[in-house]
Design a protein around this motif. Structure first.
Motif, PDB file in Angstrom:
ATOM      1  N   SER A 154       2.198   0.701   8.417  1.00 26.62           N
ATOM      2  CA  SER A 154       3.044   1.259   7.697  1.00 26.62           C
ATOM      3  C   SER A 154       3.174   1.445   6.759  1.00 26.62           C
ATOM      4  O   SER A 154       4.029   1.324   5.905  1.00 26.62           O
ATOM      5  CB  SER A 154       4.147   0.110   8.546  1.00 26.62           C
ATOM      6  N   SER A 155       1.887   1.290   6.230  1.00 31.13           N
ATOM      7  CA  SER A 155       2.207   1.452   4.918  1.00 31.13           C
ATOM      8  C   SER A 155       0.075   1.601   4.542  1.00 31.13           C
ATOM      9  O   SER A 155      -0.682   2.284   5.819  1.00 31.13           O
ATOM     10  CB  SER A 155       2.264   0.527   3.860  1.00 31.13           C
ATOM     11  N   ALA A 156      -0.543   3.194   4.120  1.00 28.34           N
ATOM     12  CA  ALA A 156      -1.967   3.181   3.575  1.00 28.34           C
ATOM     13  C   ALA A 156      -2.403   1.237   3.791  1.00 28.34           C
ATOM     14  O   ALA A 156      -3.704   1.691   3.998  1.00 28.34           O
ATOM     15  CB  ALA A 156      -2.184   4.607   2.185  1.00 28.34           C
ATOM     16  N   ALA A 157      -2.077   0.499   3.423  1.00 21.90           N
ATOM     17  CA  ALA A 157      -2.633  -0.237   2.650  1.00 21.90           C
ATOM     18  C   ALA A 157      -3.347  -0.798   4.470  1.00 21.90           C
ATOM     19  O   ALA A 157      -4.090  -1.865   4.757  1.00 21.90           O
ATOM     20  CB  ALA A 157      -2.053  -1.504   2.326  1.00 21.90           C
ATOM     21  N   ASN A 158      -2.390  -0.658   5.445  1.00 16.96           N
ATOM     22  CA  ASN A 158      -2.485  -1.197   6.599  1.00 16.96           C
ATOM     23  C   ASN A 158      -4.062   0.256   7.603  1.00 16.96           C
ATOM     24  O   ASN A 158      -3.781  -0.637   9.152  1.00 16.96           O
ATOM     25  CB  ASN A 158      -1.940  -0.747   7.321  1.00 16.96           C
ATOM     26  N   ASN A 159      -3.818   1.010   6.844  1.00 14.15           N
ATOM     27  CA  ASN A 159      -5.303   2.103   7.475  1.00 14.15           C
ATOM     28  C   ASN A 159      -6.215   1.236   7.589  1.00 14.15           C
ATOM     29  O   ASN A 159      -6.716   0.275   7.071  1.00 14.15           O
ATOM     30  CB  ASN A 159      -5.254   2.823   6.308  1.00 14.15           C
ATOM     31  N   MET A 160      -6.698   1.625   9.078  1.00 12.65           N
ATOM     32  CA  MET A 160      -8.549   1.535   9.206  1.00 12.65           C
ATOM     33  C   MET A 160      -9.440   1.997   8.793  1.00 12.65           C
ATOM     34  O   MET A 160      -9.173   3.395   9.581  1.00 12.65           O
ATOM     35  CB  MET A 160      -8.059   1.489  11.174  1.00 12.65           C
ATOM     36  N   MET A 161      -9.853   1.566   7.729  1.00 13.71           N
ATOM     37  CA  MET A 161     -10.652   2.607   7.124  1.00 13.71           C
ATOM     38  C   MET A 161     -12.545   2.008   7.563  1.00 13.71           C
ATOM     39  O   MET A 161     -12.845   0.603   7.475  1.00 13.71           O
ATOM     40  CB  MET A 161     -10.456   2.725   5.644  1.00 13.71           C
ATOM     41  N   MET A 162     -12.807   2.585   7.316  1.00 11.16           N
ATOM     42  CA  MET A 162     -14.715   2.155   7.237  1.00 11.16           C
ATOM     43  C   MET A 162     -15.119   2.166   6.073  1.00 11.16           C
ATOM     44  O   MET A 162     -15.016   3.816   5.199  1.00 11.16           O
ATOM     45  CB  MET A 162     -15.139   3.067   8.886  1.00 11.16           C
ATOM     46  N   THR A 163     -15.183   1.589   5.285  1.00 15.76           N
ATOM     47  CA  THR A 163     -15.543   1.425   4.197  1.00 15.76           C
ATOM     48  C   THR A 163     -17.256   2.116   4.059  1.00 15.76           C
ATOM     49  O   THR A 163     -17.613   1.278   4.606  1.00 15.76           O
ATOM     50  CB  THR A 163     -15.277   0.163   3.098  1.00 15.76           C
TER      51      THR A 163
END
Lengths: 226, 667
Positions: free
Chosen positions: B228-237
């Protein structure tokens, strides 16, 4: 033991290449047996001749059969540093390249002219950096006969007997000996020694991949016998 | 003696007991634990998931869908589709051994301690990896893998795999909803144990695989609950560390510099504001996104802080952007234009806030994503050009740039060239023919040989007329011999000289079996003088479709059989070319869908999803992103089953399907 295992070109029932629209062969995708690195037989022939104080010893060796893959050449072609890629020739007719371009008759290009059964084609950079070189994966064309014959050793010696030697030295004889090892090699695979092994003492037989050449040595020996 | 024996026994027993103590843990390496609890296993599983989606598979998929160009060695071979089964051993093993096997083990361990939410997390990760495997390979082993009862696990149909993945994700969502869990926030490098974010990722994944199976209604429904928002993206940091940095950066900077770039790719041609097919318009400015993704017009941005592939830049695995774009595509397909346009504008409004750009690249004035309106997609609108032909100035090697309205619609086909040129149309040069009498001017140096560089601005002089008509001819074709369309040609000619010189221009598309005059007076020709240059033009009512377009400028002297002329000049000749089929205007619905698919293509730059979209939409010629094969005339359809599987698993299809065999879902 073992077999040379790798990628070949697609062939039809009669053993001819299956060609693409440009007249070039097509790679297979699964590995298969490309050859047998084991010789059928090996032999040695020694020769001893003595005449007066001279002595000659020669040892010939021969290895018959077996295959070897010249991956060094494949890599050099890919990098464009093999002698074969240094050719500059003028196309005698319009020639297709592996990338599908046409080299017009009368135009100079670097490479060679090949024929895979569908007429002459230009083997240029697009071929050698593609299927015609190492990174195109197809090693089948680089498999050659590993048969070799070599002069493993030659020794000539001369002996000076007791009666020619001053007494005070106490010498019973003096031998002068000149010998050479690996003086001559005859194989299809030049200039690499097909008897060399990429893995040193390991089991990776039948592969040439920037192997060190066999050593050649000359020895001069003086033997003093008391 | 007895004492000695007793002592010996004592000593030996002492020795034994001590030895036991010493060697007890000799085979246990404290640095390499043999087992771990479920939560500890999670980090490794996530790492595998990231490497699968960010590493080798993404690079190879990218080379096959117009994102990247393989340049050297193995990557040159991948670029040219010269791949063998052996090339896939490592990636396959990563998928099954590192991801699927660990996931199943983790799930089992998590179940033993009733850590339901962790089971759900592992299920999401397994679905992600297996989904990618099904996308790329089609039929794959699934139920029988890592089961000792099945030494040769069966390959199951791709569609069944997708079904199983949906069931797996439903179960994951169920488990993530469970109240019973043991905190795994410290081990969870994606979401720090946030079950709600995991659930959203699961829904977006469900939508992704419904999209792949073309069940757009179900995709639309699943995406409603997606990220629902970019903050909830599944990202590999990523961190600035040799093994912790962005995998593209690791590959292109640390390991294999020069193996791959973006030279001549379709993607850069539409994203680069200076590109031939730039997708920007008055409402869209892609400058910032271009700079974020690319370091130059031919390479991707791995070396600038904040760049998309810089060493510390996080890599997107499952994102808000993807969810919005699934909604846009699925809604357009299910509910039509208005629903889709609203969705697209939602996405554009997010892009207009800077979207996925890093702070370094979100510079005001370099990006713009104004909302589209219906008129933009109507015939003649900015997203639905009805002028599919572009003005194409033919120069030396045909290296002109496409300009004018609709320039983006040209997809150049391969070039006729002896070098390694960029694919453009090309003139084969001009030469004098029709000179059977062996006139002295046959080798006129003003005329370049066929196949070499020549300009269309050509002056030629001193031709003797031995009672023969002379002409120069130039041909335009593509090296592949494929057809192209020709709509307009204009060709000004001036000739000066003594006597009554006449000229005419004709063209043929069948090697002069038949031909058509382009000059106004038809085959009468026109009397030439410098004061009245001849201008030939062709404006075909319907585009001429031809494999070769051949033009002749014909000159003759009317009243004297022998003589010559001072000079002739063919001025700037402009051809209007187009690939076949010419891109004509489409319906508004199609124009919208086309824009959404192109937006997906750009937004997923560097991700496997671009390759998936290419194959999924390849039958929709009006709307698909018009990616052309790197070589030959077929687009690759799958990755090959690995040699390691062929050698060990007798269930592997024999022979393995070719690169160009579509996976079942795309058949």
């Amino acid at each position: 033991m073992g077999a040379l295992w790798g990628i070949g070109f697609q062939k039809d029932d009669k053993g001819g290449y299956i060609l693409d629209a440009n007249g070039f062969p097509i790679s297979e995708v699964e590995q298969k047996v490309l050859g047998d690195p084991n010789p059928d037989w090996r032999s040695g022939l020694g020769l001893n001749v003595e005449y007066k104080n001279f002595k000659l010893y020669a040892l010939f060796e021969h290895s018959q059969g077996g295959d070897i893959v010249d991956a060094t050449e494949a890599v050099l072609l890919d990098y464009g540093v093999s002698k074969a890629t240094g050719n500059e020739i003028t196309a005698p007719a319009n020639l297709k390249t592996a990338s599908g371009a046409t080299i017009m008759a009368g135009t100079k290009f670097r490479g060679n002219i090949g024929n895979f059964g569908g007429g002459d084609v230009a083997l240029d950079q697009s071929w050698y950096t593609g299927l015609g070189g190492f990174f195109g994966n197809v090693l089948e064309p680089f498999v050659t006969s590993a048969t070799w014959t070599r002069l493993r050793e030659v020794t000539i010696s001369y002996r000076i007997g007791k009666k020619y030697l001053p007494k005070f030295t106490g010498l019973s004889s003096v031998n002068f000996e000149l010998s050479g090892r690996n003086l001559w090699l005859n194989s299809k695979l030049k200039p690499i020694d097909p008897d060399s092994n990429v893995e040193g003492s390991g089991s990776g037989r039948g592969i040439v991949y920037f192997n060190n050449p066999g050593t050649r040595s000359y020895l001069f020996t003086i033997k003093l016998n008391f | 003696m007895k004492k000695h024996i007793l002592f010996s026994i004592f000593f030996i027993s002492l020795l034994f007991s001590s030895c036991k103590k010493w060697v007890d843990d000799l085979n246990t390496d404290p640095n390499n634990p043999q087992d771990a609890n479920a939560a500890t296993m999670l980090t490794g599983l996530q790492l595998a998931d990231a490497v699968i989606h960010e590493g080798e598979l993404a690079r190879r998929a990218g080379m096959w869908c117009g994102y990247f160009t393989g340049q050297l060695f193995q990557y040159n071979s991948y670029q040219l589709y010269n791949v063998i089964a052996n090339d896939y051993n490592e990636t396959w093993s990563l998928l099954f051994a590192a991801a699927v096997k660990n996931s199943r083990l983790l799930r089992q361990k998590a179940l033993e301690v009733n850590n339901r939410r962790l089971v759900g997390v592992a299920q999401v990760l397994e679905a992600h990896s297996l989904g990618t495997a099904a996308d790329l390979w089609g039929d794959i082993p699934y139920n029988q893998v890592f089961n000792e009862n099945y030494p040769n696990p069966a390959f199951e149909p791709q569609l069944k795999i997708y079904d199983s993945i949906q069931v797996l994700l439903d179960s994951a969502i169920n488990n993530l909803n469970s109240a019973s869990f043991i905190n795994f926030a410290n081990q969870d490098i994606f979401y720090q144990g946030d079950a709600n974010k995991w659930k959203q990722a699961a829904y977006t994944l469900k939508a992704r695989y419904y999209l792949h199976t073309k069940k757009y209604d179900l995709a639309l429904a699943a995406a409603q609950n997606g990220i629902s928002s970019a903050a909830n993206n599944m990202m590999m940091t990523h961190i600035d560390n040799a093994n912790g940095s962005n995998l593209y950066s690791q590959f292109l900077v640390d390991e294999r510099a020069g193996f791959m770039n973006a030279a001549g790719t379709y993607a850069v041609s539409i994203i680069n504001p200076g590109g031939a097919k730039y997708r920007g318009n008055t409402k869209t400015n892609e400058t910032a996104r271009f700079r974020y993704l690319y370091r130059s017009s031919s390479d991707i941005n791995y070396n600038n802080v904040g760049g998309a592939f810089y060493k510390t830049t996080a890599y997107p695995l499952i994102t808000y952007a993807e969810n919005l774009l699934i909604l846009a595509e699925a809604d357009t397909r299910m509910n039509g234009f208005n629903a889709g346009l609203t969705r697209l504008n939602t996405y554009r409004s997010w892009l207009a806030t800077g979207g996925h750009l890093s702070t370094q690249y979100a510079i005001a004035g370099t990006y713009r994503y104004d909302p589209y309106v219906a008129a933009d997609f109507a015939t003649g609108g900015m997203e639905n050009s009805n002028n599919p032909f572009v003005t194409y100035p033919l120069t030396a090697n045909g290296n002109g740039t496409a300009t004018g309205p609709g320039a983006g619609n040209i997809t150049p086909v391969a070039v006729t060239s002896t070098g390694y040129a960029t694919p453009v149309y090309r003139s084969l040069g001009m030469k004098l023919i029709g000179n059977p009498n062996g006139d002295s001017t046959t080798t006129n140096p003003n005329w370049a040989a066929e196949g070499t560089a020549t300009t269309v601005n050509t002056t030629f002089s001193g031709i003797t007329f031995n009672n023969t008509i002379r002409y120069v001819q130039f041909d335009i074709n593509t090296s592949t011999g494929s057809a192209f369309a020709m709509q307009n040609v204009s060709l000004p000619i001036t000739i000066t000289g003594a006597g009554s010189l006449y000229a005419a221009v004709a063209y043929s598309t069948d090697n002069w079996t038949t031909f058509t005059y382009m000059t106004q007076n038809g085959n009468q020709g026109e009397l030439m003088s410098s004061a009245a240059p001849l201008s030939a033009s062709l404006s075909a009512p319907v585009p001429l479709i031809a494999n070769k377009f051949s033009v002749r400028v014909i000159i003759w002297r009317k009243f004297a059989s022998v003589g010559n002329f001072a000079s002739a000049n063919i001025g700037s000749t402009v051809f209007t070319l187009s690939p076949v089929p010419p891109v004509a205007s489409v319906t508004a619905d199609q124009a919208l869908l086309r824009e959404i698919l192109e937006e997906r293509y750009v937004s997923f730059f560097g991700q496997i999803e671009g390759f998936n979209d290419m194959r999924r939409t390849q039958g929709e010629t009006e709307v698909r992103v018009p990616i052309v094969p790197n070589t030959g005339n077929q687009l690759p359809q799958r990755f090959l089953y690995p040699q390691s599987e062929i050698d060990r698993n007798t269930s592997t299809p024999n022979p393995i399907p070719s690169l160009f065999t579509r996976t079942p879902v795309n058949q």
